[in-house]
Design a protein around this motif. Structure first.
Motif, PDB file in Angstrom:
ATOM      1  N   ASP A 174       0.710  -1.217  -0.253  1.00 21.54           N
ATOM      2  CA  ASP A 174       0.005   0.007  -0.026  1.00 21.54           C
ATOM      3  C   ASP A 174       0.942   1.324  -0.181  1.00 21.54           C
ATOM      4  N   ILE A 175       2.018   1.386  -1.034  1.00 18.72           N
ATOM      5  CA  ILE A 175       2.782   2.423  -1.057  1.00 18.72           C
ATOM      6  C   ILE A 175       3.393   2.436  -2.256  1.00 18.72           C
ATOM      7  N   LYS A 176       3.863   3.760  -2.791  1.00 18.93           N
ATOM      8  CA  LYS A 176       4.284   3.728  -4.212  1.00 18.93           C
ATOM      9  C   LYS A 176       5.518   2.876  -4.281  1.00 18.93           C
ATOM     10  N   VAL A 177       5.577   2.190  -5.515  1.00 24.96           N
ATOM     11  CA  VAL A 177       6.793   1.381  -5.694  1.00 24.96           C
ATOM     12  C   VAL A 177       7.452   1.753  -7.014  1.00 24.96           C
ATOM     13  N   MET A 178       8.659   2.028  -7.032  1.00 23.35           N
ATOM     14  CA  MET A 178       9.309   2.237  -8.010  1.00 23.35           C
ATOM     15  C   MET A 178      10.576   1.203  -8.492  1.00 23.35           C
TER      16      MET A 178
END
Length: 408
Positions: free
Chosen positions: A98-102
């Protein structure tokens, strides 16, 4: 009066080590530098040892739980994986955490987007970004709808995050047409150089090795110099005047890096191929970097991928002012090797002499007596060659000179 500074994103770095003694830790250290260049603050890092990357979630489920706990402890805004993620991996990790993944590719693209200054650079960056996103429309999930700022949302390629495949493909086709015009212009410039018998040296090397500093020191080009990865993106070409009326064009190219995204290699091919069409390769190595030998290997791999072979290579071990003096550096693939410091000027006179020697090797010693009615031909020698002797005699003007083989 209050100043509202933009808060840096907090990120956690994630890597997978697939065998003992690999370069995962060094690669993560470099990823940390990339994150800092992009304006992020690294608040933690996680390395998992796996025989191969997990096809669904990059790391195992247990390690995902550990990353989740670290996110909660550090109040991180996102994670950056050291390898290029598949759309499935990106989507699954984002759903679980539940977080931005790069990934590394997205990070490098973001830095390029911030650094592109010329129209050509902007076209190439946008093209690389769109190709990257085209294969990941499903993988970005809710991050595709995110309207906030931060890493991965900068640059011309992110003007409309809701573009569907049809719009992206249309834009890619348009950019390819614009890029073809840029390539055509480059080819015209190259052909003009060949007509003028002007030799070209491409300055290549790992990012932050000191290429721009070298170009500035030799030619006064005033290219931006920063102790950062990818400080300069757009290539700069300047003329270097040498003794004996010799000239050579120096072209500063974009820095190489390990795991260079193939999207960038494709988009920047017209820029990177300056090395392919150069007569001499000037390979700048950061001798003060503990991993200088690995960086050299990455540069040669990238050159081979671009088809840059059978060129004279001058390797410069730069930043020698930071060394104690007893270190031994060798490059067995280079024709010449020199120790220099582009910052202090140490070794640059020897570099100029070496360039003169290499240029002379490509010329032919020419002895001839020109009738006085053909004296105009000597001007061509002055312009394109190296005039050694000019003696006015009864039967004409005797000349000794080094001239380009093509001019003979």
């Amino acid at each position: 009066m209050f100043e509202n500074d933009e808060l840096a994103e907090k990120v956690i770095l994630v890597g997978v080590s697939q065998r003992d003694g690999d370069d995962t830790e060094a690669s993560l250290a470099e990823l940390s530098e990339l994150a800092a260049t992009a304006g992020a603050e690294v608040v933690g890092q996680v390395i998992q040892r796996l025989e191969q990357v997990h096809p669904a979630t990059y790391v195992g489920s247990g390690k995902l739980q550990e990353i989740g706990d670290l996110i909660w402890e550090t109040d991180a805004d996102g994670i950056i994986c050291d390898d290029e993620l598949s759309p499935v991996q990106m989507k699954n990790m984002e759903q679980v955490l539940d977080i931005k993944v790069m990934d590394r590719t997205l990070l490098i693209l973001d830095i390029f987007a911030a650094r592109a200054a010329t129209s050509e650079g902007k076209i190439q960056v946008e093209l690389a970004q769109l190709k990257y996103r085209l294969t990941r429309l499903a993988g970005f999930g809710r991050s595709m709808s995110r309207l906030g700022g931060g890493i991965g949302t900068r640059g011309p390629g992110e003007k409309k995050l809701e573009m569907d495949r049809r719009l992206i493909k249309h834009r890619v086709a348009q950019l390819n047409r614009e890029l073809k015009e840029v390539i055509r212009h480059r080819e015209v410039t190259r052909s003009q150089r060949m007509k003028n018998y002007t030799k070209v040296a491409a300055i290549v090397g790992y990012t932050n090795a000191g290429k721009s500093t070298l170009l500035n020191a030799l030619t006064g080009a005033r290219v931006l110099e920063e102790d950062q990865l990818f400080a300069t993106l757009d290539p700069t070409t300047r003329m270097l005047e040498l003794s004996g009326n010799q000239q050579i064009l120096l072209t500063d190219t974009v820095g190489f890096i390990r795991k260079l995204p193939h999207h960038l290699v494709d988009a920047f091919k017209s820029t990177l191929e300056e090395a392919k069409y150069a007569d001499i390769i000037i390979h700048v190595v950061d001798a003060s970097n503990p991993g200088w030998d690995t960086q050299m290997h990455v540069v040669y791999e990238t050159l081979q991928e671009l088809g840059v072979t059978d060129k004279k290579v001058i390797t410069l071990f730069n930043k020698c002012d930071r060394l104690e003096g007893g270190e031994i550096y060798q490059d067995f693939r280079a024709d010449r090797t020199l120790r220099i410091s582009a910052k202090t000027g140490y070794g640059l006179d020897r570099l100029r002499e070496t360039l003169e020697e290499v240029l002379r090797e490509g010329k032919v010693l020419f002895r001839h007596t020109f009738p006085y009615d053909k004296a105009g031909e000597i001007q061509r020698i002055r312009k394109y060659g190296e005039l050694l002797c000019e003696d006015y005699r009864e039967d004409g003007i005797y000349v000794e000179a080094y001239v380009p083989a093509d001019l003979m």
